[in-house]
Design a protein around this motif. Sequence first.
Motif, short mmCIF file in Angstrom:
data_model
loop_
_atom_site.label_atom_id
_atom_site.label_comp_id
_atom_site.label_asym_id
_atom_site.label_seq_id
_atom_site.Cartn_x
_atom_site.Cartn_y
_atom_site.Cartn_z
N ILE A 192 29.37 31.16 39.27
CA ILE A 192 30.43 32.16 39.76
C ILE A 192 29.89 33.51 39.86
CG2 ILE A 192 32.28 33.33 38.18
CD1 ILE A 192 32.86 30.91 36.50
N PHE A 193 30.68 34.19 40.84
CA PHE A 193 30.32 35.41 41.11
C PHE A 193 31.55 36.17 41.00
CE2 PHE A 193 29.68 38.49 45.00
CZ PHE A 193 28.98 39.29 44.12
N ARG A 194 31.63 37.48 40.56
CA ARG A 194 32.70 38.33 40.43
C ARG A 194 32.37 39.67 41.17
NH1 ARG A 194 32.82 35.92 35.65
NH2 ARG A 194 34.62 34.89 35.02
N ASP A 195 33.54 40.32 42.15
CA ASP A 195 33.31 41.31 42.89
C ASP A 195 34.55 41.96 42.82
OD1 ASP A 195 32.56 43.46 44.38
OD2 ASP A 195 32.12 42.35 46.02
N ARG A 196 34.63 43.24 42.32
CA ARG A 196 35.86 44.22 42.44
C ARG A 196 37.23 43.24 42.03
NH1 ARG A 196 34.65 46.93 47.94
NH2 ARG A 196 33.19 44.92 47.97
N GLY A 197 37.35 42.32 41.05
CA GLY A 197 38.22 41.56 40.47
C GLY A 197 38.23 40.33 41.06
N SER A 198 37.89 40.02 42.30
CA SER A 198 37.69 38.61 42.79
C SER A 198 36.67 37.81 42.15
CB SER A 198 37.63 38.67 44.29
OG SER A 198 38.98 39.05 45.11
N LYS A 199 37.15 36.57 41.98
CA LYS A 199 35.94 35.73 41.39
C LYS A 199 35.74 34.51 42.41
CE LYS A 199 37.68 32.76 38.13
NZ LYS A 199 37.95 32.12 36.69
N PHE A 200 34.44 34.41 42.81
CA PHE A 200 34.07 33.50 43.87
C PHE A 200 33.37 32.41 43.03
CE2 PHE A 200 34.80 37.30 45.83
CZ PHE A 200 35.23 36.99 47.23
N MET A 201 33.88 31.17 42.96
CA MET A 201 33.12 29.99 42.43
C MET A 201 32.64 29.05 43.44
SD MET A 201 36.29 29.11 39.55
CE MET A 201 35.66 27.94 38.58
N PHE A 206 41.73 35.75 44.45
CA PHE A 206 41.83 37.21 44.84
C PHE A 206 42.26 38.05 43.57
CE2 PHE A 206 44.39 40.29 47.05
CZ PHE A 206 43.31 41.23 47.37
N GLY A 207 41.30 39.25 43.49
CA GLY A 207 41.48 40.07 42.31
C GLY A 207 42.34 41.42 42.81
N GLY A 208 43.05 41.36 43.99
CA GLY A 208 43.69 42.56 44.24
C GLY A 208 43.23 43.56 45.02
N THR A 209 41.95 43.47 45.07
CA THR A 209 41.12 44.66 46.04
C THR A 209 40.60 44.00 47.21
OG1 THR A 209 40.56 45.89 44.18
CG2 THR A 209 39.46 46.50 46.08
N LEU A 210 40.86 44.50 48.46
CA LEU A 210 40.34 43.98 49.43
C LEU A 210 38.91 44.27 49.70
CD1 LEU A 210 43.05 44.89 52.15
CD2 LEU A 210 42.61 42.51 51.43
N LEU A 211 38.10 43.35 49.98
CA LEU A 211 36.54 43.73 49.85
C LEU A 211 35.91 44.01 51.36
CD1 LEU A 211 35.19 40.63 48.01
CD2 LEU A 211 36.16 42.60 47.03
N GLY A 212 36.91 43.75 52.27
CA GLY A 212 36.39 44.25 53.80
C GLY A 212 35.43 43.00 54.30
N VAL A 213 35.16 43.16 55.57
CA VAL A 213 34.31 42.07 56.06
C VAL A 213 32.92 41.71 55.47
CG1 VAL A 213 33.14 41.36 58.37
CG2 VAL A 213 35.67 41.48 58.25
N PRO A 214 32.47 43.01 55.24
CA PRO A 214 30.79 42.96 54.94
C PRO A 214 30.91 42.53 53.53
CG PRO A 214 31.23 45.16 55.77
CD PRO A 214 32.42 44.37 55.80
#
Length: 204
Positions: free
Chosen positions: A17-26, A104-112
């Motif tokens: 599991i990896f989290r970034d700005r509210g989004s969770k990536f499993m 999706f955690g509500g914040t857009l992460l952008g392409v990078p």
Amino acid sequence: MLFEDTYLTITEPGESIFRDRGSKFMGFVYPIKSDSDIKAIVAQLKSEHPKANHHCWALRISPDRSVFRVNDDGEPSGTAGRPILNTLLSHNLTNIAVVVVRYFGGTLLGVPGLINAYKVATEEALKSVKIIEKTVNDVYQISFNYLQMNDVMKVIKSENLNLIEQRFDTDCLVKIEVRKSQVEKVMGLLHHITGVKIKWVSTL
């Protein structure tokens, strides 16, 4: 030697599991035999994670690592499947599929940000499994008369070949696995035995 007769793969599934700005990536990683295996894997993950926004994946198969497929599942093109695949390429792995399930955690992460998230989720999933080296083997079917059995078995034993199947009757049949780099030598030895018929079956 032109053809590498070993490849790196995995034998067990793993996850991360990896989290970034509210989004969770499993990240989920699986050993696979064919590219059609991905359908059942994705269907299973969709039923386990029905509320997830994306189920992105990449796979790579065949001992020469030539077959690959990617799927962004609604993420901007090139931000999900490709980074997953690139991670598999950088580890030189094959016969493997990775699916990253994103909430999706509500914040857009952008392409990078997306590229990084899918890459890290894949890296972390790969850390959870053991990577092993396998040899590329050809499977041959050998038919012979019962009288030739000792000679055939002697070759199988002396070359340490893996016996997949054997039927001994008046007419005998064995299926053996031969490592690519050994094929020439083994076929030479078998061809010297009278009445032996050899048929190539597949490559593992």
